[in-house]
Design an enzyme around this catalytic site. Structure first.
Site, mmCIF file in Angstrom:
data_model
loop_
_atom_site.group_PDB
_atom_site.id
_atom_site.type_symbol
_atom_site.label_atom_id
_atom_site.label_comp_id
_atom_site.label_asym_id
_atom_site.label_seq_id
_atom_site.Cartn_x
_atom_site.Cartn_y
_atom_site.Cartn_z
ATOM 1 N N TYR A 43 58.876 -4.244 36.680
ATOM 2 C CA TYR A 43 57.679 -3.463 36.358
ATOM 3 C C TYR A 43 56.772 -4.223 35.398
ATOM 4 O O TYR A 43 55.549 -4.263 35.559
ATOM 5 C CB TYR A 43 58.073 -2.116 35.748
ATOM 6 C CG TYR A 43 56.881 -1.240 35.426
ATOM 7 C CD1 TYR A 43 56.341 -0.403 36.400
ATOM 8 C CD2 TYR A 43 56.293 -1.258 34.168
ATOM 9 C CE1 TYR A 43 55.235 0.389 36.118
ATOM 10 C CE2 TYR A 43 55.190 -0.471 33.880
ATOM 11 C CZ TYR A 43 54.664 0.353 34.853
ATOM 12 O OH TYR A 43 53.558 1.121 34.579
ATOM 13 N N PRO B 218 47.515 -3.284 24.946
ATOM 14 C CA PRO B 218 48.187 -2.025 25.300
ATOM 15 C C PRO B 218 49.148 -2.209 26.458
ATOM 16 O O PRO B 218 48.778 -2.756 27.503
ATOM 17 C CB PRO B 218 47.016 -1.112 25.692
ATOM 18 C CG PRO B 218 45.946 -2.059 26.169
ATOM 19 C CD PRO B 218 46.089 -3.288 25.344
ATOM 20 N N ILE B 219 50.371 -1.751 26.281
ATOM 21 C CA ILE B 219 51.383 -1.776 27.350
ATOM 22 C C ILE B 219 52.042 -0.400 27.385
ATOM 23 O O ILE B 219 52.460 0.117 26.343
ATOM 24 C CB ILE B 219 52.458 -2.842 27.076
ATOM 25 C CG1 ILE B 219 51.816 -4.228 26.990
ATOM 26 C CG2 ILE B 219 53.559 -2.778 28.134
ATOM 27 C CD1 ILE B 219 51.969 -5.118 28.159
ATOM 28 N N ARG C 43 51.742 -3.245 44.173
ATOM 29 C CA ARG C 43 52.716 -4.042 43.427
ATOM 30 C C ARG C 43 54.067 -4.039 44.151
ATOM 31 O O ARG C 43 54.893 -3.144 43.960
ATOM 32 C CB ARG C 43 52.869 -3.487 42.009
ATOM 33 C CG ARG C 43 51.545 -3.451 41.229
ATOM 34 C CD ARG C 43 51.695 -2.780 39.885
ATOM 35 N NE ARG C 43 50.402 -2.600 39.238
ATOM 36 C CZ ARG C 43 50.230 -1.928 38.098
ATOM 37 N NH1 ARG C 43 51.271 -1.365 37.489
ATOM 38 N NH2 ARG C 43 49.025 -1.807 37.577
ATOM 39 N N SER D 206 39.218 -9.245 30.900
ATOM 40 C CA SER D 206 40.606 -9.077 31.324
ATOM 41 C C SER D 206 40.675 -8.748 32.800
ATOM 42 O O SER D 206 39.779 -8.095 33.337
ATOM 43 C CB SER D 206 41.245 -7.923 30.523
ATOM 44 O OG SER D 206 42.472 -7.514 31.091
ATOM 45 N N HIS E 176 43.711 -7.429 33.723
ATOM 46 C CA HIS E 176 44.920 -6.617 33.599
ATOM 47 C C HIS E 176 46.176 -7.453 33.872
ATOM 48 O O HIS E 176 47.151 -6.974 34.442
ATOM 49 C CB HIS E 176 44.861 -5.415 34.557
ATOM 50 C CG HIS E 176 45.493 -4.171 33.993
ATOM 51 N ND1 HIS E 176 44.782 -3.216 33.309
ATOM 52 C CD2 HIS E 176 46.772 -3.726 33.998
ATOM 53 C CE1 HIS E 176 45.580 -2.242 32.937
ATOM 54 N NE2 HIS E 176 46.811 -2.525 33.333
ATOM 55 N N ARG F 27 50.208 -17.142 26.583
ATOM 56 C CA ARG F 27 51.641 -17.318 26.434
ATOM 57 C C ARG F 27 52.036 -18.157 25.218
ATOM 58 O O ARG F 27 53.225 -18.298 24.922
ATOM 59 C CB ARG F 27 52.222 -17.988 27.692
ATOM 60 C CG ARG F 27 52.092 -17.164 28.975
ATOM 61 C CD ARG F 27 52.939 -15.903 28.916
ATOM 62 N NE ARG F 27 52.884 -15.148 30.172
ATOM 63 C CZ ARG F 27 51.982 -14.205 30.422
ATOM 64 N NH1 ARG F 27 51.055 -13.898 29.513
ATOM 65 N NH2 ARG F 27 51.999 -13.554 31.577
ATOM 66 N N GLY G 23 50.202 -9.513 25.646
ATOM 67 C CA GLY G 23 50.992 -8.389 26.136
ATOM 68 C C GLY G 23 52.422 -8.742 26.479
ATOM 69 O O GLY G 23 53.333 -8.513 25.702
#
Length: 418
Positions: free
Chosen positions: A45, A100-101, A196, A301, A303, A346, A365
């Site tokens: 996920y 935000p996650i 997804r 972004s 996402h 990263r 994130g």
């Protein structure tokens, strides 16, 4: 400047003398460790993206197409390195932002969003709370010990998945404002879940079982209008009631219908004069429309590649948008518009490259998600400290004394000849 972020390097080495074993600072290895610890569905996920995941790969590859140009003998002192930035009218000691996650309980069942918020608050990094939380917004704010209206210390922002029901929107924003969240982050690109495959192939949707909907389940308007006045969090709630409430919540947060530019007037009315930033901006024309609508900034972004497959890397969209935003004239005393960037960050070099290409703040994130999965609050803190130290060392060793010295001149394209 005292207490440089790069001091984390010394902290680790000195700690090693007494046998201290810190969480790995190799964030790629950390992800692999988290993968082994998490359930396959929970890992997929967070790690997964839209369709072929080409956008997510492109985000990472975009950073590799820029090279930093180091300069020597520049009178750099890490103890004096100035990482400070100004975002939405407030000064911060670093450019890092916690993105935000949602559904963080799948990563750390006990503390979830509260652990992330506490780690960010301790390091005075802006923390962005997702609408799709595992804990109600008020609890997260209180647990992290954020202080309303303070100009120093931790700062909390609230990210909105825009409900279809305006009355519910008003209630959520009113609660966020009352709790003390300062900046409203409006996510524009997730009015429906992207395709997804990692989640689809296991039929994994945590929202359907009441996960990630704490903000909605705790909302009085939602309870009254969509749960017949019965709190879906009560002890004697049935499984069918949870399912019905979950479906209603998903229908609000991901309604399958896009909002329009004219709807922004409602958000301004509901949020008042507090800062509003639009998240998901990828084009110059959308950035211009955000400014015309009176927004206080844009969040460049895609996402993290989770919504539109085959989209341009977010980093590629950043320079033109940032140049436009920073060229806007300002009236006397008016705060400048803010540019936040995320998608594919990263390491410290990525933060540095995004700043060179025009970002005012850089949001991260997935990396801290793996820290949360491994070690809760301590794990998030260690990842954030790793990123801060990596960035400060990288910038300093490349010959820069402050964030303000970073710019396009510090980079060359990987395919260019010097």
């Amino acid at each position: 400047m005292s207490n440089p972020k790069s001091g984390y390097l010394r902290e680790i080495y000195v700690g090693g003398l007494s046998g201290s074993q810190p969480q790995t600072t190799d964030l790629r290895l950390l992800e692999q460790q988290a993968k082994e610890k998490l359930s396959p569905a929970a890992y997929a996920y967070v790690a997964g993206s839209a369709s072929t995941e080409s956008t997510a790969r492109g985000n990472l590859e975009a950073f590799a197409k820029w090279h930093i140009v180091p300069s020597m003998l520049r009178d750099v002192s890490l103890a004096e390195f100035d990482g400070s930035v100004r975002l939405f009218g407030r000064d911060y000691s670093s450019p890092l932002v916690v993105a935000p996650i949602g559904v963080q309980a799948q990563l750390h069942k006990d503390d979830a969003d509260c652990a992330t918020a506490k780690a960010a608050a301790e390091l005075e990094i802006p923390f962005t709370l997702s609408s799709a939380t595992s804990r109600p917004m008020e609890k997260v704010f209180e647990e992290a010990d954020f202080v309303k209206g303070e100009e120093e210390g931790g700062d909390a922002w609230f990210q909105l998945y825009w409900p279809q029901d305006d009355e519910l929107t008003e209630s959520l924003l009113g609660r966020a404002k009352k709790a003390g969240y300062r900046v409203l982050v409006v996510t524009l690109d997730t009015w429906n879940l992207g395709w997804r495959p990692r989640d689809l192939d296991t039929a994994y949707n945590p929202f359907l079982t009441g996960e990630g909907v704490a903000n909605v389940f705790s909302d009085p308007v939602f309870i009254q209008k969509y749960c017949d006045g019965k709190d879906p969090r009560r002890a004697d709630v049935s499984k069918d009631e949870i399912t019905e409430a979950s479906v209603a919540a998903i229908a609000q947060l991901s309604p399958g219908i896009s909002r329009t530019w004219s709807d922004l007037a409602l958000l301004r009315k509901l949020w008042g004069d507090g800062p509003i930033v639009l998240k998901g901006i990828q084009t110059l024309s959308d950035a211009a429309r955000a400014v015309e609508a009176g927004m206080d900034g844009v969040w460049v972004s895609n996402h993290g590649g989770r919504q539109v497959d085959g989209a341009l890397p977010s980093l590629n969209a950043l320079p033109a948008i940032a140049e436009y935003i920073h060229s806007l004239p300002r009236r006397e005393g008016e705060e400048k518009k803010t540019v936040i960037f995320d998608s594919g960050v990263r390491c410290g070099a990525d933060i540095m490259k995004a700043l060179c290409l025009g970002a005012d703040g850089v949001a991260v994130g997935r990396p801290w998600c793996w820290g949360l999965a491994m070690n809760g609050e301590d794990g998030v803190r260690d990842v954030l400290k790793t990123l801060l130290a990596d960035f400060e060392l990288n910038a300093g060793l490349a010959g820069f004394r402050s964030v303000k010295e970073l710019g396009r001149h510090a980079l060359v394209r990987a395919d260019s000849k010097m």
